[in-house]
Motif scaffolding. Structure first.
Motif, mmCIF file in Angstrom:
data_model
loop_
_atom_site.group_PDB
_atom_site.id
_atom_site.type_symbol
_atom_site.label_atom_id
_atom_site.label_comp_id
_atom_site.label_asym_id
_atom_site.label_seq_id
_atom_site.Cartn_x
_atom_site.Cartn_y
_atom_site.Cartn_z
ATOM 1 N N ALA A 24 -6.563 14.690 -14.873
ATOM 2 C CA ALA A 24 -6.185 14.990 -16.155
ATOM 3 C C ALA A 24 -7.351 14.935 -17.086
ATOM 4 N N LEU A 25 -8.525 14.612 -16.753
ATOM 5 C CA LEU A 25 -9.649 14.262 -17.616
ATOM 6 C C LEU A 25 -10.566 15.151 -17.678
ATOM 7 N N SER A 26 -11.094 15.453 -18.919
ATOM 8 C CA SER A 26 -12.392 16.583 -19.207
ATOM 9 C C SER A 26 -13.478 16.096 -18.277
ATOM 10 N N GLY A 27 -14.428 16.701 -18.044
ATOM 11 C CA GLY A 27 -15.803 16.672 -17.477
ATOM 12 C C GLY A 27 -16.305 15.478 -17.797
ATOM 13 N N GLY A 28 -16.566 15.351 -19.273
ATOM 14 C CA GLY A 28 -17.202 14.227 -20.005
ATOM 15 C C GLY A 28 -16.526 12.829 -19.601
ATOM 16 N N GLN A 29 -15.174 13.115 -19.814
ATOM 17 C CA GLN A 29 -14.395 11.662 -19.494
ATOM 18 C C GLN A 29 -14.631 11.451 -18.048
ATOM 19 N N ARG A 30 -14.627 12.441 -17.229
ATOM 20 C CA ARG A 30 -14.742 12.001 -15.654
ATOM 21 C C ARG A 30 -16.095 11.433 -15.252
ATOM 22 N N GLN A 31 -17.032 11.674 -16.108
ATOM 23 C CA GLN A 31 -18.474 11.327 -15.607
ATOM 24 C C GLN A 31 -18.450 9.699 -16.533
ATOM 25 N N ARG A 32 -17.911 9.434 -17.188
ATOM 26 C CA ARG A 32 -17.720 8.151 -17.783
ATOM 27 C C ARG A 32 -16.982 7.305 -16.755
ATOM 28 N N VAL A 33 -15.768 7.700 -16.257
ATOM 29 C CA VAL A 33 -15.148 6.877 -15.382
ATOM 30 C C VAL A 33 -16.118 6.600 -14.208
ATOM 31 N N GLY A 34 -16.843 7.942 -13.791
ATOM 32 C CA GLY A 34 -17.715 7.551 -12.571
ATOM 33 C C GLY A 34 -18.755 6.710 -12.857
ATOM 34 N N ILE A 35 -19.103 6.430 -14.138
ATOM 35 C CA ILE A 35 -20.370 5.445 -14.471
ATOM 36 C C ILE A 35 -19.663 4.194 -14.429
#
Lengths: 256, 258
Positions: A152-163
């Motif tokens: 449900a997240l946007s690309g930028g949010q997903r990458q923050r989760v990834g980090i």
């Protein structure tokens, strides 16, 4: 003792006799962001994946040193390999979150190397793990997204989760494979800033594969240029002249 | 002109479709499937339906015993089959397991799939005797064949990227399955299980015909006695139960967000 990564004579051949990496020597010490630039297909991703052994190198050594001990990633197998992987966090180009899990579960993935299967099944992580997860979510600005599903997240949010997931491992080394390639320019800059900040905060080296030379110049303490499976440049952003870029990527019309 | 050429069927396709059409005509002529025969059959059908109504409601106890037995068989067989399919499906997934292991797992599943439940039921009746046990075993075998195969395929279709990220964290193989694989296949698996339960409910009403327990036995003997009124009652009950489980499985799927 400062965290350090020492790569010596690293060779990777997917097909025998056709090396993708032709003897990489690279040593990274202390905190700081090292950007690896170079044309597509030159082995940047392969290099990163040889470090945490998602890909088995053909030859050479990858030694990781820290207070947690020293290990040659090329020599370990089985349990020792998994325990060594826990010390290396990785961020991916397409985020690689488990889409159907929540943000919190994705963060806890970073602790999977420390829990047994039965505990993992019941999501029984230590209170310290949960605390750290909440703390990291606040750091990356996603405190309100704990129970959201990753898809449900946007690309930028997903990458923050990834980090955040990579940082959950409390790594001795942070790898990022094209972390900004799927993001818009503004978000890309934010992600790079976040990687640099977090690397400094944790006092660990950060290795970033990146296509955007301007972004690399802006955020990297050191730039390594790869071409044809070899390192052809190693220095700061200033020294990366147009002649050098021509050398790395070939051609020159794209420079003007 | 060029576009018509681009969409022209190949010579093989045209020959094959002409051959198929010719065979259908040939088969129709051989089976004496004529309009007159069809009309004559309609008259028989009308007679059968008239003898079915009103449905016989007097044999409630036979109906109750048979139906509950069928339901229990279906439920037990589904549970057993699913429990065995889970590991078999994982072992059969070529993206997770070494080749010899997948061959073995796929072989077992293929054997379970190859025979129709009724034939398996006859085998089990001969092996363990008349009754529900034979039926449960037969339906379990069928469930393994279906769920095992499709579950292995679901596991093979997962995103390798998500698994790679979990592997990079240093997770053990078991944890990799729990966090990297299960979330990706859970919805498909629940879908498979509810479909299999549905299928087992229908099949559990049938294996009784060969003596493997359930309402099928009562149905078969009612047919043989020409007791069409009772046949009608049984058929209506089966339809009601299948529709009810359909509604129930829809609910289950909603809960698991399929």
């Amino acid at each position: 003792m400062a965290h350090a990564l020492e790569i010596t004579g690293l060779v990777k051949e997917y097909t025998s006799g056709q090396p993708v990496l032709k003897g990489i020597d690279l040593s990274v010490t202390g905190a700081g962001l090292t950007a690896i630039i170079g044309p597509s297909g030159t082995g940047k991703s392969t290099l990163l994946r040889c470090i945490n052994r998602l890909i088995d190198p053909t030859q050479g050594s990858v030694v990781l040193r820290s207070n947690n001990g020293s290990v040659d990633m090329c020599l370990v197998r089985g349990r020792a390999l998994r325990e060594s992987r826990r010390r290396i966090g990785m961020v991916f180009q397409e985020y690689n979150l488990v889409e159907r899990l929540t943000v919190m579960e994705n963060l806890l993935t970073g602790r999977l190397g420390y829990v047994g299967a039965w505990a993992a099944w019941r999501r029984r992580f230590t209170p310290r793990d949960f605390e750290r997860a909440f703390g990291l979510l606040a750091t990356v600005g996603l405190a309100d997204f704990v129970d959201q599903r990753a898809d449900a997240l946007s690309g930028g949010q997903r990458q923050r989760v990834g980090i955040a997931r990579a940082l959950m491992q409390e790594p001795d080394l942070l790898l990022a494979d094209e972390p900004t390639s799927s993001l818009d320019p503004k978000t890309s800059a934010e992600i790079m800033a976040l990687l640099r900040e977090q690397g400094r905060a944790a006092q660990v080296p950060v290795l970033v594969n990146i296509h955007d030379v301007a972004l690399a110049r802006r955020y990297a303490d050191r730039i390594v240029g790869m071409s044809g499976g070899k390192i052809v440049y190693d220095g700061d952003g200033e020294g990366l002249s147009d002649t050098m870029l021509k050398n790395i990527y070939g051609g020159q019309t794209w420079l003007s | 002109m060029k576009t018509t050429m681009a969409f022209r069927a190949s010579a093989t396709t045209r020959w094959l479709s002409m051959g198929l059409a010719a065979y259908v005509l040939f088969a129709l002529s051989r089976l004496e499937f004529s309009w007159g025969r069809f009309v004559a059959g309609l008259a028989h059908g009308a007679q059968l339906i008239s003898r079915m109504f009103p449905p016989d409601m007097a044999k409630g106890d036979i109906l109750w015993t048979g139906m509950t037995e069928s339901l229990q068989m279906a439920l037990l067989a589904s549970l057993l089959g699913i429990l065995i399919s889970l590991p078999l499906g994982l072992l059969g997934a070529r993206n997770l397991m070494p080749q010899p292991v997948t061959w073995l797992a796929r072989g077992v599943v293929a054997v379970c799939r190859s025979l129709h439940p009724v034939i398996v039921a006859i085998l089990f009746v001969k092996a363990v005797g008349f009754g529900a046990l034979a039926g449960i075993l037969a339906l379990t075998v069928g469930s393994i064949g279906f769920v095992g195969k499709l579950f292995a395929e679901a596991v093979e279709e997962i995103s390798a990227k998500q698994v790679e990220a979990v592997r990079a964290s240093g997770a053990s193989f078991a944890n990799l399955i729990i966090f990297g694989v299960v979330p990706q296949v859970l919805a498909r698996f629940v879908g498979l299980c509810t479909y299999q339960l549905d299928s087992n409910l229908r099949n559990s009403t049938m294996v009784g015909i060969v003596g493997a327990g359930g309402i099928g036995g009562a149905l078969f003997s009612a047919f043989q006695r020409f007791d069409y009124a009772f046949v009608c009652t049984i058929l209506l009950t089966i339809i009601v139960i299948i529709v009810l489980t359909e509604l129930l499985t829809e609910r289950v799927k909603k809960v698991f967000n399929v």
